[in-house]
Scaffold this motif. Structure first.
Motif, PDB file in Angstrom:
ATOM      1  N   THR A   1       0.826  -1.210   0.000  1.00  0.00           N
ATOM      2  CA  THR A   1       0.000   0.000   0.000  1.00  0.00           C
ATOM      3  C   THR A   1       0.862   1.263   0.000  1.00  0.00           C
ATOM      4  OG1 THR A   1      -0.188  -0.124   2.429  1.00  0.00           O
ATOM      5  CG2 THR A   1      -1.966  -1.095   1.131  1.00  0.00           C
ATOM      6  N   PHE A   2       2.014   1.218   0.668  1.00  0.00           N
ATOM      7  CA  PHE A   2       2.876   2.393   0.703  1.00  0.00           C
ATOM      8  C   PHE A   2       3.412   2.720  -0.689  1.00  0.00           C
ATOM      9  CE2 PHE A   2       6.889   4.652   1.272  1.00  0.00           C
ATOM     10  CZ  PHE A   2       6.528   5.630   2.182  1.00  0.00           C
ATOM     11  N   ILE A   3       3.802   1.696  -1.451  1.00  0.00           N
ATOM     12  CA  ILE A   3       4.399   1.921  -2.766  1.00  0.00           C
ATOM     13  C   ILE A   3       3.339   2.176  -3.834  1.00  0.00           C
ATOM     14  CG2 ILE A   3       5.753   0.850  -4.626  1.00  0.00           C
ATOM     15  CD1 ILE A   3       7.256  -0.691  -2.398  1.00  0.00           C
ATOM     16  N   SER A   4       2.280   1.380  -3.814  1.00  0.00           N
ATOM     17  CA  SER A   4       1.323   1.443  -4.929  1.00  0.00           C
ATOM     18  C   SER A   4       0.101   2.302  -4.649  1.00  0.00           C
ATOM     19  CB  SER A   4       0.853   0.027  -5.299  1.00  0.00           C
ATOM     20  OG  SER A   4       0.054  -0.526  -4.268  1.00  0.00           O
ATOM     21  N   ARG A   5      -0.109   2.676  -3.380  1.00  0.00           N
ATOM     22  CA  ARG A   5      -1.347   3.378  -3.050  1.00  0.00           C
ATOM     23  C   ARG A   5      -1.117   4.623  -2.210  1.00  0.00           C
ATOM     24  NH1 ARG A   5      -5.070   1.986  -6.766  1.00  0.00           N
ATOM     25  NH2 ARG A   5      -4.896  -0.245  -7.176  1.00  0.00           N
ATOM     26  N   GLY A   6      -0.233   5.479  -2.687  1.00  0.00           N
ATOM     27  CA  GLY A   6      -0.121   6.820  -2.132  1.00  0.00           C
ATOM     28  C   GLY A   6       0.600   6.952  -0.810  1.00  0.00           C
ATOM     29  N   GLY A   7       1.564   6.070  -0.519  1.00  0.00           N
ATOM     30  CA  GLY A   7       2.349   6.215   0.696  1.00  0.00           C
ATOM     31  C   GLY A   7       1.569   6.004   1.978  1.00  0.00           C
ATOM     32  N   VAL A   8       0.604   5.083   1.948  1.00  0.00           N
ATOM     33  CA  VAL A   8      -0.252   4.839   3.109  1.00  0.00           C
ATOM     34  C   VAL A   8       0.092   3.489   3.724  1.00  0.00           C
ATOM     35  CG1 VAL A   8      -2.630   4.429   3.855  1.00  0.00           C
ATOM     36  CG2 VAL A   8      -2.142   6.223   2.196  1.00  0.00           C
ATOM     37  N   PHE A   9       0.151   3.435   5.056  1.00  0.00           N
ATOM     38  CA  PHE A   9       0.263   2.166   5.767  1.00  0.00           C
ATOM     39  C   PHE A   9      -1.151   1.781   6.192  1.00  0.00           C
ATOM     40  CE2 PHE A   9       4.529   4.027   6.698  1.00  0.00           C
ATOM     41  CZ  PHE A   9       5.279   3.086   5.999  1.00  0.00           C
ATOM     42  N   ALA A  10      -1.759   0.876   5.447  1.00  0.00           N
ATOM     43  CA  ALA A  10      -3.169   0.566   5.691  1.00  0.00           C
ATOM     44  C   ALA A  10      -3.378  -0.350   6.884  1.00  0.00           C
ATOM     45  CB  ALA A  10      -3.786  -0.077   4.444  1.00  0.00           C
ATOM     46  N   ASN A  11      -2.340  -1.066   7.324  1.00  0.00           N
ATOM     47  CA  ASN A  11      -2.520  -2.019   8.423  1.00  0.00           C
ATOM     48  C   ASN A  11      -2.789  -1.341   9.755  1.00  0.00           C
ATOM     49  OD1 ASN A  11      -1.971  -3.940   6.534  1.00  0.00           O
ATOM     50  ND2 ASN A  11      -0.125  -4.714   7.485  1.00  0.00           N
ATOM     51  N   ALA A  12      -2.124  -0.225  10.001  1.00  0.00           N
ATOM     52  CA  ALA A  12      -2.255   0.484  11.279  1.00  0.00           C
ATOM     53  C   ALA A  12      -3.066   1.762  11.079  1.00  0.00           C
ATOM     54  CB  ALA A  12      -0.872   0.820  11.834  1.00  0.00           C
ATOM     55  N   GLN A  13      -3.876   2.076  12.055  1.00  0.00           N
ATOM     56  CA  GLN A  13      -4.753   3.239  11.923  1.00  0.00           C
ATOM     57  C   GLN A  13      -4.286   4.441  12.735  1.00  0.00           C
ATOM     58  OE1 GLN A  13      -7.158   3.234   9.592  1.00  0.00           O
ATOM     59  NE2 GLN A  13      -6.186   1.249   9.187  1.00  0.00           N
ATOM     60  N   SER A  14      -3.161   4.333  13.429  1.00  0.00           N
ATOM     61  CA  SER A  14      -2.654   5.482  14.194  1.00  0.00           C
ATOM     62  C   SER A  14      -2.433   6.685  13.288  1.00  0.00           C
ATOM     63  CB  SER A  14      -1.337   5.118  14.894  1.00  0.00           C
ATOM     64  OG  SER A  14      -1.533   4.068  15.802  1.00  0.00           O
ATOM     65  N   GLY A  15      -1.800   6.435  12.120  1.00  0.00           N
ATOM     66  CA  GLY A  15      -1.538   7.534  11.184  1.00  0.00           C
ATOM     67  C   GLY A  15      -2.809   8.186  10.692  1.00  0.00           C
ATOM     68  N   ASN A  16      -3.823   7.371  10.380  1.00  0.00           N
ATOM     69  CA  ASN A  16      -5.082   7.935   9.898  1.00  0.00           C
ATOM     70  C   ASN A  16      -5.757   8.792  10.962  1.00  0.00           C
ATOM     71  OD1 ASN A  16      -5.228   6.953   7.230  1.00  0.00           O
ATOM     72  ND2 ASN A  16      -5.841   4.942   7.963  1.00  0.00           N
ATOM     73  N   VAL A  17      -5.721   8.318  12.210  1.00  0.00           N
ATOM     74  CA  VAL A  17      -6.347   9.082  13.288  1.00  0.00           C
ATOM     75  C   VAL A  17      -5.602  10.398  13.513  1.00  0.00           C
ATOM     76  CG1 VAL A  17      -6.862   9.092  15.760  1.00  0.00           C
ATOM     77  CG2 VAL A  17      -7.287   7.025  14.411  1.00  0.00           C
ATOM     78  N   VAL A  18      -4.271  10.358  13.479  1.00  0.00           N
ATOM     79  CA  VAL A  18      -3.483  11.583  13.661  1.00  0.00           C
ATOM     80  C   VAL A  18      -3.741  12.561  12.516  1.00  0.00           C
ATOM     81  CG1 VAL A  18      -1.141  12.528  13.689  1.00  0.00           C
ATOM     82  CG2 VAL A  18      -1.684  10.502  15.039  1.00  0.00           C
ATOM     83  N   LEU A  19      -3.706  12.052  11.290  1.00  0.00           N
ATOM     84  CA  LEU A  19      -3.927  12.933  10.139  1.00  0.00           C
ATOM     85  C   LEU A  19      -5.340  13.512  10.151  1.00  0.00           C
ATOM     86  CD1 LEU A  19      -2.107  10.893   7.342  1.00  0.00           C
ATOM     87  CD2 LEU A  19      -1.362  13.040   8.384  1.00  0.00           C
ATOM     88  N   MET A  20      -6.303  12.730  10.624  1.00  0.00           N
ATOM     89  CA  MET A  20      -7.669  13.234  10.739  1.00  0.00           C
ATOM     90  C   MET A  20      -7.724  14.383  11.732  1.00  0.00           C
ATOM     91  SD  MET A  20     -11.126  11.183  11.891  1.00  0.00           S
ATOM     92  CE  MET A  20     -10.584   9.733  10.985  1.00  0.00           C
ATOM     93  N   GLY A  21      -7.035  14.204  12.867  1.00  0.00           N
ATOM     94  CA  GLY A  21      -7.018  15.260  13.869  1.00  0.00           C
ATOM     95  C   GLY A  21      -6.306  16.510  13.390  1.00  0.00           C
ATOM     96  N   VAL A  22      -5.185  16.329  12.675  1.00  0.00           N
ATOM     97  CA  VAL A  22      -4.441  17.482  12.150  1.00  0.00           C
ATOM     98  C   VAL A  22      -5.275  18.244  11.135  1.00  0.00           C
ATOM     99  CG1 VAL A  22      -2.450  18.158  10.755  1.00  0.00           C
ATOM    100  CG2 VAL A  22      -2.174  16.479  12.594  1.00  0.00           C
ATOM    101  N   ALA A  23      -5.932  17.517  10.231  1.00  0.00           N
ATOM    102  CA  ALA A  23      -6.768  18.169   9.222  1.00  0.00           C
ATOM    103  C   ALA A  23      -7.938  18.902   9.871  1.00  0.00           C
ATOM    104  CB  ALA A  23      -7.281  17.137   8.216  1.00  0.00           C
ATOM    105  N   ALA A  24      -8.520  18.281  10.890  1.00  0.00           N
ATOM    106  CA  ALA A  24      -9.635  18.934  11.584  1.00  0.00           C
ATOM    107  C   ALA A  24      -9.156  20.191  12.299  1.00  0.00           C
ATOM    108  CB  ALA A  24     -10.274  17.957  12.571  1.00  0.00           C
ATOM    109  N   ALA A  25      -7.952  20.139  12.877  1.00  0.00           N
ATOM    110  CA  ALA A  25      -7.410  21.316  13.571  1.00  0.00           C
ATOM    111  C   ALA A  25      -7.194  22.475  12.601  1.00  0.00           C
ATOM    112  CB  ALA A  25      -6.095  20.954  14.260  1.00  0.00           C
TER     113      ALA A  25
END
Length: 234
Positions: free
Chosen positions: A29-53
């Protein structure tokens, strides 16, 4: 003797195979799908909070589907473990692996031009099912889709093996080290295959999962033979 009766879903052999899949999917997923680690959701939660801020509401909502898919995977895994469901399915761990195989086979058919979110949602869902279904490595909690906790456990047990001279800690340190190295090998293999095969590289994970299913079949056959070997006439 303990290794002979150990359930397959808690065995080190299966843990290594699942860690290979976990590392491979993260690299994929990191190489083929936009630099995302899909297995762990910590990054998604942090990025969601940063975008909301920053009041980037649509960007914040864009991270929500993967988190929801991950939560849905937990619900599916827990449902498979319910006594009535488990009794009906007989082998819920095998069902979870077959489901993962099917979903990842479909992911390999999704073209590179498709939205990255579609793939990351599917992989986040399956990573959650895998993580929630296979939680014990012999006698200790572990994670086959992320490696941070396994690294901590490997070092913690290595320390106790040296300082406390604990045989159990030495065994656990070896087990966790094997899983961490398998995750690294999976990341290397998944990355190499993705560079060469593109989106179809995810099918390699299906092959590894098939090997895991073969372990269940092999262990069941061996378990049937054990009483005969121990019988008076055997």
């Amino acid at each position: 003797m303990a290794e002979e009766v150990l359930p397959t879903d808690r065995s080190v052999r299966l843990g290594i195979l699942l860690a290979l899949v976990g590392g491979g999917l993260d690299a994929y997923t990191f190489i083929s799908r936009g630099g995302v680690f899909a297995n762990a959701q910590s990054g998604n939660v942090v990025l969601m909070g940063v975008a909301a801020a920053q009041r980037h509401w649509w960007e914040a909502l864009g991270h929500l589907p993967a988190v929801v898919a991950f939560l849905a995977g937990v619900l599916v895994a827990e449902t498979l473990r319910r006594p009535r469901v488990a009794a009906f399915l007989r082998r819920p761990a095998c069902v979870a692996m077959v489901l993962e195989c099917v979903v990842l086979a479909v992911v390999g058919l999704i073209p590179a031009s498709a939205p990255d979110a579609l793939v990351t949602v599917l992989i986040a869902f399956m990573a959650s099912v895998q993580m929630s279904t296979f939680r014990t490595l012999v006698d200790t909690v572990y994670n086959s889709t992320m490696t941070t906790g396994n690294l901590r456990s490997a070092m913690q047990n290595a320390y106790e093996a040296v300082v406390g001279r604990s045989a159990d800690a030495r065994r656990r340190a070896r087990h966790f080290a094997a899983v961490v190295l398998a995750f690294l090998a999976g990341a290397f293999g998944g990355g190499w295959l993705t560079f060469h095969w593109g989106v179809h590289a995810v099918w390699a994970a299906c092959v590894v999962l098939a090997a895991g299913l073969a372990l269940f079949v092999h262990d069941e056959r061996m378990a049937r033979r054990l009483p005969r070997a121990g019988s008076p006439g055997g």
